[in-house]
Every structure is written in structure tokens, then in C-alpha cells.
Motif scaffolding. Sequence first.
Motif, PDB file in Angstrom:
ATOM      1  N   ASP A   1     -35.748  59.793 -53.949  1.00 35.43           N
ATOM      2  CA  ASP A   1     -35.810  61.192 -54.362  1.00 35.43           C
ATOM      3  C   ASP A   1     -35.479  61.485 -55.822  1.00 35.43           C
ATOM      4  OD1 ASP A   1     -36.588  61.898 -51.811  1.00 35.43           O
ATOM      5  OD2 ASP A   1     -34.559  62.382 -51.150  1.00 35.43           O
ATOM      6  N   PHE A   2     -34.945  60.523 -56.567  1.00 36.91           N
ATOM      7  CA  PHE A   2     -34.532  60.796 -57.940  1.00 36.91           C
ATOM      8  C   PHE A   2     -35.696  61.271 -58.810  1.00 36.91           C
ATOM      9  CE2 PHE A   2     -33.393  59.463 -62.311  1.00 36.91           C
ATOM     10  CZ  PHE A   2     -32.220  60.191 -62.464  1.00 36.91           C
ATOM     11  N   THR A   3     -36.792  60.547 -58.820  1.00 34.94           N
ATOM     12  CA  THR A   3     -37.935  60.916 -59.660  1.00 34.94           C
ATOM     13  C   THR A   3     -38.588  62.226 -59.224  1.00 34.94           C
ATOM     14  OG1 THR A   3     -38.309  58.628 -60.316  1.00 34.94           O
ATOM     15  CG2 THR A   3     -40.187  60.133 -60.532  1.00 34.94           C
ATOM     16  N   PRO A   4     -38.891  62.412 -57.920  1.00 35.94           N
ATOM     17  CA  PRO A   4     -39.506  63.692 -57.539  1.00 35.94           C
ATOM     18  C   PRO A   4     -38.584  64.892 -57.760  1.00 35.94           C
ATOM     19  CG  PRO A   4     -39.404  62.200 -55.640  1.00 35.94           C
ATOM     20  CD  PRO A   4     -38.886  61.462 -56.820  1.00 35.94           C
ATOM     21  N   MET A   5     -37.273  64.707 -57.566  1.00 31.59           N
ATOM     22  CA  MET A   5     -36.329  65.795 -57.841  1.00 31.59           C
ATOM     23  C   MET A   5     -36.389  66.150 -59.322  1.00 31.59           C
ATOM     24  SD  MET A   5     -33.197  66.372 -59.437  1.00 31.59           S
ATOM     25  CE  MET A   5     -32.489  64.737 -59.530  1.00 31.59           C
ATOM     26  N   ASN A   6     -36.385  65.134 -60.202  1.00 34.79           N
ATOM     27  CA  ASN A   6     -36.426  65.373 -61.647  1.00 34.79           C
ATOM     28  C   ASN A   6     -37.691  66.108 -62.069  1.00 34.79           C
ATOM     29  OD1 ASN A   6     -33.982  64.411 -62.731  1.00 34.79           O
ATOM     30  ND2 ASN A   6     -34.683  62.310 -62.488  1.00 34.79           N
ATOM     31  N   GLU A   7     -38.807  65.831 -61.419  1.00 32.26           N
ATOM     32  CA  GLU A   7     -40.054  66.514 -61.756  1.00 32.26           C
ATOM     33  C   GLU A   7     -39.919  68.018 -61.586  1.00 32.26           C
ATOM     34  OE1 GLU A   7     -43.002  64.627 -59.298  1.00 32.26           O
ATOM     35  OE2 GLU A   7     -42.953  62.765 -60.470  1.00 32.26           O
ATOM     36  N   VAL A   8     -39.311  68.441 -60.488  1.00 30.59           N
ATOM     37  CA  VAL A   8     -39.119  69.872 -60.241  1.00 30.59           C
ATOM     38  C   VAL A   8     -37.990  70.423 -61.105  1.00 30.59           C
ATOM     39  CG1 VAL A   8     -38.462  71.599 -58.511  1.00 30.59           C
ATOM     40  CG2 VAL A   8     -40.063  69.764 -57.912  1.00 30.59           C
ATOM     41  N   TYR A   9     -36.881  69.711 -61.174  1.00 28.28           N
ATOM     42  CA  TYR A   9     -35.727  70.139 -61.973  1.00 28.28           C
ATOM     43  C   TYR A   9     -36.155  70.470 -63.402  1.00 28.28           C
ATOM     44  CZ  TYR A   9     -31.095  69.753 -64.206  1.00 28.28           C
ATOM     45  OH  TYR A   9     -29.947  69.976 -64.928  1.00 28.28           O
ATOM     46  N   SER A  10     -36.981  69.619 -64.002  1.00 27.54           N
ATOM     47  CA  SER A  10     -37.379  69.810 -65.395  1.00 27.54           C
ATOM     48  C   SER A  10     -38.228  71.064 -65.602  1.00 27.54           C
ATOM     49  CB  SER A  10     -38.113  68.578 -65.922  1.00 27.54           C
ATOM     50  OG  SER A  10     -39.343  68.412 -65.261  1.00 27.54           O
ATOM     51  N   GLU A  11     -38.848  71.580 -64.550  1.00 29.57           N
ATOM     52  CA  GLU A  11     -39.643  72.812 -64.652  1.00 29.57           C
ATOM     53  C   GLU A  11     -38.770  74.041 -64.927  1.00 29.57           C
ATOM     54  OE1 GLU A  11     -41.732  73.231 -60.961  1.00 29.57           O
ATOM     55  OE2 GLU A  11     -42.817  71.340 -61.215  1.00 29.57           O
ATOM     56  N   PHE A  12     -37.486  73.952 -64.626  1.00 32.13           N
ATOM     57  CA  PHE A  12     -36.594  75.105 -64.700  1.00 32.13           C
ATOM     58  C   PHE A  12     -35.850  75.219 -66.027  1.00 32.13           C
ATOM     59  CE2 PHE A  12     -37.504  74.957 -60.281  1.00 32.13           C
ATOM     60  CZ  PHE A  12     -37.312  76.238 -59.798  1.00 32.13           C
ATOM     61  N   PHE A  13     -36.010  74.215 -66.908  1.00 38.40           N
ATOM     62  CA  PHE A  13     -35.241  74.210 -68.148  1.00 38.40           C
ATOM     63  C   PHE A  13     -36.140  73.924 -69.334  1.00 38.40           C
ATOM     64  CE2 PHE A  13     -32.449  72.986 -64.675  1.00 38.40           C
ATOM     65  CZ  PHE A  13     -31.467  73.968 -64.790  1.00 38.40           C
ATOM     66  N   GLU A  14     -35.773  74.490 -70.479  1.00 35.77           N
ATOM     67  CA  GLU A  14     -36.531  74.313 -71.712  1.00 35.77           C
ATOM     68  C   GLU A  14     -36.366  72.882 -72.223  1.00 35.77           C
ATOM     69  OE1 GLU A  14     -36.203  76.045 -76.228  1.00 35.77           O
ATOM     70  OE2 GLU A  14     -35.561  77.329 -74.574  1.00 35.77           O
ATOM     71  N   PRO A  15     -37.456  72.228 -72.562  1.00 40.17           N
ATOM     72  CA  PRO A  15     -37.351  70.866 -73.101  1.00 40.17           C
ATOM     73  C   PRO A  15     -36.427  70.839 -74.328  1.00 40.17           C
ATOM     74  CG  PRO A  15     -39.635  71.398 -72.636  1.00 40.17           C
ATOM     75  CD  PRO A  15     -38.841  72.675 -72.462  1.00 40.17           C
ATOM     76  N   GLY A  16     -35.598  69.825 -74.401  1.00 39.62           N
ATOM     77  CA  GLY A  16     -34.661  69.703 -75.506  1.00 39.62           C
ATOM     78  C   GLY A  16     -33.384  70.496 -75.331  1.00 39.62           C
ATOM     79  N   ARG A  17     -33.306  71.314 -74.249  1.00 36.72           N
ATOM     80  CA  ARG A  17     -32.119  72.124 -73.982  1.00 36.72           C
ATOM     81  C   ARG A  17     -31.663  71.950 -72.531  1.00 36.72           C
ATOM     82  NH1 ARG A  17     -30.090  75.495 -77.459  1.00 36.72           N
ATOM     83  NH2 ARG A  17     -29.404  76.903 -75.818  1.00 36.72           N
ATOM     84  N   MET A  18     -31.841  70.755 -72.029  1.00 37.45           N
ATOM     85  CA  MET A  18     -31.421  70.464 -70.664  1.00 37.45           C
ATOM     86  C   MET A  18     -29.895  70.516 -70.570  1.00 37.45           C
ATOM     87  SD  MET A  18     -33.976  69.896 -68.719  1.00 37.45           S
ATOM     88  CE  MET A  18     -35.567  69.184 -68.487  1.00 37.45           C
ATOM     89  N   PRO A  19     -29.371  71.047 -69.469  1.00 34.53           N
ATOM     90  CA  PRO A  19     -27.913  71.045 -69.299  1.00 34.53           C
ATOM     91  C   PRO A  19     -27.376  69.613 -69.205  1.00 34.53           C
ATOM     92  CG  PRO A  19     -28.990  72.453 -67.656  1.00 34.53           C
ATOM     93  CD  PRO A  19     -30.065  71.687 -68.354  1.00 34.53           C
TER      94      PRO A  19
END
Length: 135
Positions: free
Chosen positions: A90-108
Motif C-alpha cells: 500500500d505504500f506506493t498507491p497511498m502516496n499517489e493519492v496523498y500527493s494529490e492533496f498537497f502542493e509540490p515542493g511544500r509537502m508536510p
Amino acid sequence: MASNNHGPTPVSTPDAVPPLPIFSQAMISRGYVYVSGNIGCTHDLEVVEGGVQAQTRKALQNIGIVLKSAGSDLSKIVKTNIYLTNMARDFTPMNEVYSEFFEPGRMPARTCIGVAALPLGADVEIECVAEIPDA
């Protein structure tokens, strides 16, 4: 819901998934909101279908509702903790969705931890800390 400067203030909104009586949806303290773990479930506490991607999306949407009630939003998150029951799958598929919610370069800042089990048989749980502007 702003902090009253008399100690931590609980956040409660009927728009989000109801918490169990043993914890708050979130707590506000000193300009930050600390959001309890959220799984991808409905108001009726049923885990959404579609696996880790659907659950990640719903968990982050649920967190967004709590943050809005506290006077913040997803863009103000400074730290997330993510718990997965199957890191290998689940790590990779979770990251695919997670990254949709945050601005690139400003990930928490983030920690991702593999766990044996989560509430209601969920695949993922997410908690966070976010700034409250103007707090």
C-alpha cells in the motif's frame, strides 16, 4: 473554532466523522491544531470500498473538514503521521493519492509506519498537526 488561550481547546464538528467518546476530533493549542487519526470511513463508521487509495482520499477529506472547523486547512499542515497495515502493498498507491492533496515542493513533514491492525479493519490511518492562521 479558535483557541481561548486558557489551555487546549477541543474541536468538534458534526460535519466530520464522529469521534469515539475516548478522544476528540482535534485539539487546538498555541496556534496549532492537532488532528486525531482518521481512517477512510463514512459518518456511519463504515470503511469506504476501493482499498488504500479510496481510504486515503476519504481520510484526507475527513481531516480537511476537521481542519476547516478549527480555522485551518490542508495547506497549513506541517506534520502528518500515516499508519499502513500493509506497507509493501500500500505504500506506493497511498502516496499517489496523498500527493494529490498537497502542493509540490511544500509537502508536510511526514512519518509512515507499518502497523499490525487499524480500527474497523482499515488499511490506512492519518493524523496531523496544522497551523491556524491568525491564531
